[in-house]
Write a protein that holds these residues in place. Structure first.
Motif, PDB file in Angstrom:
ATOM      1  N   PHE A   1      15.491   6.466  22.424  1.00 56.90           N
ATOM      2  CA  PHE A   1      15.131   7.877  22.264  1.00 56.90           C
ATOM      3  C   PHE A   1      13.742   8.121  22.846  1.00 56.90           C
ATOM      4  CE2 PHE A   1      18.028   6.809  18.766  1.00 56.90           C
ATOM      5  CZ  PHE A   1      19.021   7.765  18.943  1.00 56.90           C
ATOM      6  N   PRO A   2      13.589   8.049  24.159  1.00 52.24           N
ATOM      7  CA  PRO A   2      12.251   8.145  24.756  1.00 52.24           C
ATOM      8  C   PRO A   2      11.583   9.505  24.572  1.00 52.24           C
ATOM      9  CG  PRO A   2      13.960   8.175  26.451  1.00 52.24           C
ATOM     10  CD  PRO A   2      14.638   7.818  25.174  1.00 52.24           C
ATOM     11  N   ASP A   3      12.365  10.541  24.300  1.00 54.16           N
ATOM     12  CA  ASP A   3      11.803  11.884  24.169  1.00 54.16           C
ATOM     13  C   ASP A   3      11.578  12.295  22.716  1.00 54.16           C
ATOM     14  OD1 ASP A   3      11.877  12.139  26.939  1.00 54.16           O
ATOM     15  OD2 ASP A   3      13.928  12.924  26.901  1.00 54.16           O
ATOM     16  N   ARG A   4      11.754  11.365  21.788  1.00 55.32           N
ATOM     17  CA  ARG A   4      11.580  11.681  20.373  1.00 55.32           C
ATOM     18  C   ARG A   4      10.550  10.741  19.752  1.00 55.32           C
ATOM     19  NH1 ARG A   4      16.183  14.891  18.462  1.00 55.32           N
ATOM     20  NH2 ARG A   4      17.642  15.048  20.207  1.00 55.32           N
ATOM     21  N   THR A   5       9.855  11.242  18.756  1.00 51.76           N
ATOM     22  CA  THR A   5       8.916  10.427  17.999  1.00 51.76           C
ATOM     23  C   THR A   5       9.690   9.564  17.004  1.00 51.76           C
ATOM     24  OG1 THR A   5       7.249  12.168  18.164  1.00 51.76           O
ATOM     25  CG2 THR A   5       6.915  10.490  16.470  1.00 51.76           C
ATOM     26  N   ILE A   6       9.351   8.286  16.918  1.00 54.41           N
ATOM     27  CA  ILE A   6       9.974   7.410  15.928  1.00 54.41           C
ATOM     28  C   ILE A   6       9.102   7.414  14.670  1.00 54.41           C
ATOM     29  CG2 ILE A   6      10.879   5.117  15.444  1.00 54.41           C
ATOM     30  CD1 ILE A   6      12.245   6.572  17.806  1.00 54.41           C
ATOM     31  N   GLU A   7       9.687   7.869  13.572  1.00 52.51           N
ATOM     32  CA  GLU A   7       9.000   7.920  12.281  1.00 52.51           C
ATOM     33  C   GLU A   7       9.567   6.806  11.399  1.00 52.51           C
ATOM     34  OE1 GLU A   7       6.643  10.089  11.305  1.00 52.51           O
ATOM     35  OE2 GLU A   7       6.780  11.820  12.660  1.00 52.51           O
ATOM     36  N   ALA A   8       8.813   5.750  11.189  1.00 51.74           N
ATOM     37  CA  ALA A   8       9.280   4.626  10.375  1.00 51.74           C
ATOM     38  C   ALA A   8       9.164   4.965   8.896  1.00 51.74           C
ATOM     39  CB  ALA A   8       8.492   3.368  10.705  1.00 51.74           C
ATOM     40  N   ILE A   9      10.239   4.710   8.150  1.00 50.95           N
ATOM     41  CA  ILE A   9      10.279   4.968   6.708  1.00 50.95           C
ATOM     42  C   ILE A   9      10.638   3.662   6.006  1.00 50.95           C
ATOM     43  CG2 ILE A   9      11.324   6.307   4.847  1.00 50.95           C
ATOM     44  CD1 ILE A   9       9.956   8.152   6.777  1.00 50.95           C
ATOM     45  N   ASP A  10       9.806   3.246   5.053  1.00 57.75           N
ATOM     46  CA  ASP A  10      10.088   2.036   4.286  1.00 57.75           C
ATOM     47  C   ASP A  10      11.282   2.298   3.365  1.00 57.75           C
ATOM     48  OD1 ASP A  10      10.194  -0.171   2.624  1.00 57.75           O
ATOM     49  OD2 ASP A  10       8.044  -0.216   2.201  1.00 57.75           O
ATOM     50  N   CYS A  11      12.398   1.630   3.655  1.00 59.53           N
ATOM     51  CA  CYS A  11      13.637   1.859   2.909  1.00 59.53           C
ATOM     52  C   CYS A  11      14.053   0.651   2.072  1.00 59.53           C
ATOM     53  CB  CYS A  11      14.757   2.253   3.870  1.00 59.53           C
ATOM     54  SG  CYS A  11      14.517   3.880   4.601  1.00 59.53           S
ATOM     55  N   ARG A  12      13.086  -0.211   1.779  1.00 59.44           N
ATOM     56  CA  ARG A  12      13.414  -1.378   0.955  1.00 59.44           C
ATOM     57  C   ARG A  12      13.964  -0.962  -0.408  1.00 59.44           C
ATOM     58  NH1 ARG A  12      14.905  -4.728  -1.695  1.00 59.44           N
ATOM     59  NH2 ARG A  12      14.491  -6.984  -1.759  1.00 59.44           N
ATOM     60  N   SER A  13      13.460   0.135  -0.958  1.00 57.38           N
ATOM     61  CA  SER A  13      13.958   0.585  -2.265  1.00 57.38           C
ATOM     62  C   SER A  13      15.398   1.095  -2.174  1.00 57.38           C
ATOM     63  CB  SER A  13      13.060   1.691  -2.831  1.00 57.38           C
ATOM     64  OG  SER A  13      13.130   2.864  -2.040  1.00 57.38           O
ATOM     65  N   LEU A  14      15.771   1.690  -1.051  1.00 59.37           N
ATOM     66  CA  LEU A  14      17.115   2.250  -0.929  1.00 59.37           C
ATOM     67  C   LEU A  14      18.185   1.175  -0.883  1.00 59.37           C
ATOM     68  CD1 LEU A  14      16.675   5.171   1.645  1.00 59.37           C
ATOM     69  CD2 LEU A  14      16.587   5.256  -0.844  1.00 59.37           C
ATOM     70  N   ILE A  15      17.910   0.076  -0.194  1.00 60.43           N
ATOM     71  CA  ILE A  15      18.951  -0.947  -0.074  1.00 60.43           C
ATOM     72  C   ILE A  15      19.212  -1.666  -1.393  1.00 60.43           C
ATOM     73  CG2 ILE A  15      18.702  -1.262   2.406  1.00 60.43           C
ATOM     74  CD1 ILE A  15      17.096  -3.815   1.860  1.00 60.43           C
ATOM     75  N   GLU A  16      18.326  -1.482  -2.388  1.00 56.50           N
ATOM     76  CA  GLU A  16      18.601  -2.022  -3.715  1.00 56.50           C
ATOM     77  C   GLU A  16      19.899  -1.440  -4.280  1.00 56.50           C
ATOM     78  OE1 GLU A  16      17.182  -4.271  -5.771  1.00 56.50           O
ATOM     79  OE2 GLU A  16      15.599  -4.847  -4.352  1.00 56.50           O
ATOM     80  N   GLN A  17      20.255  -0.236  -3.839  1.00 50.96           N
ATOM     81  CA  GLN A  17      21.515   0.385  -4.255  1.00 50.96           C
ATOM     82  C   GLN A  17      22.510   0.435  -3.093  1.00 50.96           C
ATOM     83  OE1 GLN A  17      22.596   1.057  -7.264  1.00 50.96           O
ATOM     84  NE2 GLN A  17      20.664   0.302  -8.118  1.00 50.96           N
ATOM     85  N   HIS A  18      22.290  -0.421  -2.095  1.00 47.95           N
ATOM     86  CA  HIS A  18      23.309  -0.721  -1.084  1.00 47.95           C
ATOM     87  C   HIS A  18      23.526   0.375  -0.042  1.00 47.95           C
ATOM     88  CE1 HIS A  18      23.995  -4.057  -3.752  1.00 47.95           C
ATOM     89  NE2 HIS A  18      24.218  -3.214  -4.735  1.00 47.95           N
ATOM     90  N   GLY A  19      22.472   1.136   0.251  1.00 49.97           N
ATOM     91  CA  GLY A  19      22.522   2.086   1.345  1.00 49.97           C
ATOM     92  C   GLY A  19      21.147   2.184   1.968  1.00 49.97           C
ATOM     93  N   SER A  20      20.996   3.053   2.967  1.00 46.08           N
ATOM     94  CA  SER A  20      19.684   3.202   3.589  1.00 46.08           C
ATOM     95  C   SER A  20      19.459   4.655   3.982  1.00 46.08           C
ATOM     96  CB  SER A  20      19.542   2.241   4.778  1.00 46.08           C
ATOM     97  OG  SER A  20      18.175   2.107   5.158  1.00 46.08           O
ATOM     98  N   LEU A  21      18.626   4.882   4.986  1.00 43.91           N
ATOM     99  CA  LEU A  21      18.081   6.205   5.268  1.00 43.91           C
ATOM    100  C   LEU A  21      19.148   7.214   5.673  1.00 43.91           C
ATOM    101  CD1 LEU A  21      14.738   6.732   7.123  1.00 43.91           C
ATOM    102  CD2 LEU A  21      16.609   8.337   7.411  1.00 43.91           C
ATOM    103  N   HIS A  22      19.998   6.857   6.621  1.00 43.06           N
ATOM    104  CA  HIS A  22      21.051   7.784   7.057  1.00 43.06           C
ATOM    105  C   HIS A  22      21.985   8.113   5.903  1.00 43.06           C
ATOM    106  CE1 HIS A  22      24.440   9.067   9.833  1.00 43.06           C
ATOM    107  NE2 HIS A  22      23.418   9.666  10.392  1.00 43.06           N
ATOM    108  N   CYS A  23      22.218   7.143   5.033  1.00 44.24           N
ATOM    109  CA  CYS A  23      23.150   7.323   3.920  1.00 44.24           C
ATOM    110  C   CYS A  23      22.691   8.400   2.937  1.00 44.24           C
ATOM    111  CB  CYS A  23      23.329   6.012   3.155  1.00 44.24           C
ATOM    112  SG  CYS A  23      23.928   4.620   4.125  1.00 44.24           S
TER     113      CYS A  23
END
Length: 344
Positions: free
Chosen positions: A312-334
């Protein structure tokens, strides 16, 4: 010829939808950590577009409003609605938006928590409740008696839908599903002209029966990024190598191969009981001008960000710490669902 189009995720959006976690869910034990993650997602989204949040109670609504204010998010960027929920996986209980001609239409599929694995009756009503509360004032709605989750499909916006057979063919969702019947349904509901099937792919700790959004994603009409595993000792190796081979053999509508960009397999993350968690970099969210990228505090985070910058060269990449989300077996898109232009 169908006038229905399922827009790609990179199409212009008006908002992102979140279902905020609360104490009566499996999030209870690490609620402060996961709320911090949700707040980071909210801050990132509101840099670029609006946000709609549903939450369990008016008490929680007030606390969320205070947290958003303290984070510097302008109140006019957020719509807050009180709607009961079982959980927070908005990608799967939220509406899937199509355009019928130029009119946005919310497709309200049935949701049964990935084949009846968990409670779901409240989540199955969230889209209808939000519509009744005025959250979606620019769209029509169609209630569809067919079980489908947003995380199970990917669209290139040009009539190709990508999905996994392990998910959409499970008897616990639609008992009589076959590839032929699914393709007919996708043509009817999404105006799909063809379906790109992946028959291999696996992610430890995943409750969804291999949702496509944990494994492989369209970046544009010609490019697919996917989770690659190069370690023969990793439990994912065989399934992901087979998936990689299937992607290499896949063809665009014009018969030419896709451009394929691998994403790294994250180092194994485990819960307190030693179960492996589904840390996947494919679970990013494309929004207006940016990509929200999940990271997990492991060495592969930076490589994943670099690969997504390449995608995605034309978009800014915003990193989000999702370690807490995977504790319940999903992540950011979910936990997110984008709303294309015109829904609000």
């Amino acid at each position: 010829m169908s006038n229905i189009v399922l827009p790609a995720e990179w199409a212009p959006q008006c908002a992102v939808l979140l279902t905020w976690p609360h104490e009566q869910t499996d999030w209870a034990e690490n609620l402060p950590q996961v709320e911090t993650t949700f707040l980071e997602i909210a801050k990132a989204v509101c840099k670029y577009q609006n946000l709609i949040i549903s939450c369990q109670s008016f008490d929680r609504l007030e606390k969320i409003a205070d947290a958003l204010h303290a984070a510097g998010i302008p109140p006019e960027k957020v719509g807050l609605y009180c709607v009961p929920s079982n959980d927070s996986w908005c990608r799967d209980h939220g509406p899937i938006t199509v355009y019928d001609g130029h009119t946005p239409v919310l497709l309200d599929f049935r949701f049964n928590a990935w084949g009846g694995k968990f409670d779901y009756e409240k989540d199955d009503q969230i889209t209808t409740s939000l519509l009744e509360l005025g959250a979606f004032d620019g769209a029509a709605i169609r209630h569809i008696p067919y079980i489908l989750e947003g995380g199970s499909i990917e669209s290139d916006g040009q009539g190709t839908v990508m999905t996994t057979s392990e998910c959409v063919l499970t008897a616990t969702r639609n008992p009589d599903a076959t590839k032929e019947s699914v393709e007919a349904s996708f043509k009817e509901y999404f105006g799909a002209s063809r379906v790109l099937w992946l028959d291999h792919g696996y992610l430890a700790g995943d409750d969804t029966d291999s949702h496509i959004d944990t494994l492989a994603r369209f970046c544009d009409e010609e490019t697919i990024c996917y989770v690659q595993c190069n370690d023969p000792s990793d439990e994912h190796y065989d399934a992901l190598k087979k998936m990689e081979g299937q992607l290499q053999a896949a063809r665009k509508a014009d018969g030419s191969p896709y451009k394929l960009i691998p994403l790294p397999m994250a180092d194994a993350c485990f819960d307190d009981e030693g179960h492996r968690l589904p840390a996947t970099y494919a679970n990013f969210l494309i929004i207006n001008g940016a990509v929200l990228a999940p990271v997990y505090g492991v060495p592969q985070d930076q490589e994943a960000i670099s690969q997504l910058k390449f995608c995605f060269p034309d978009r800014t990449i915003e990193a989000i710490d999702c370690r807490s989300l995977i504790e319940q077996h999903g992540s950011l898109h979910c936990v997110t669902m984008q709303l294309p232009d015109g829904v609000i």
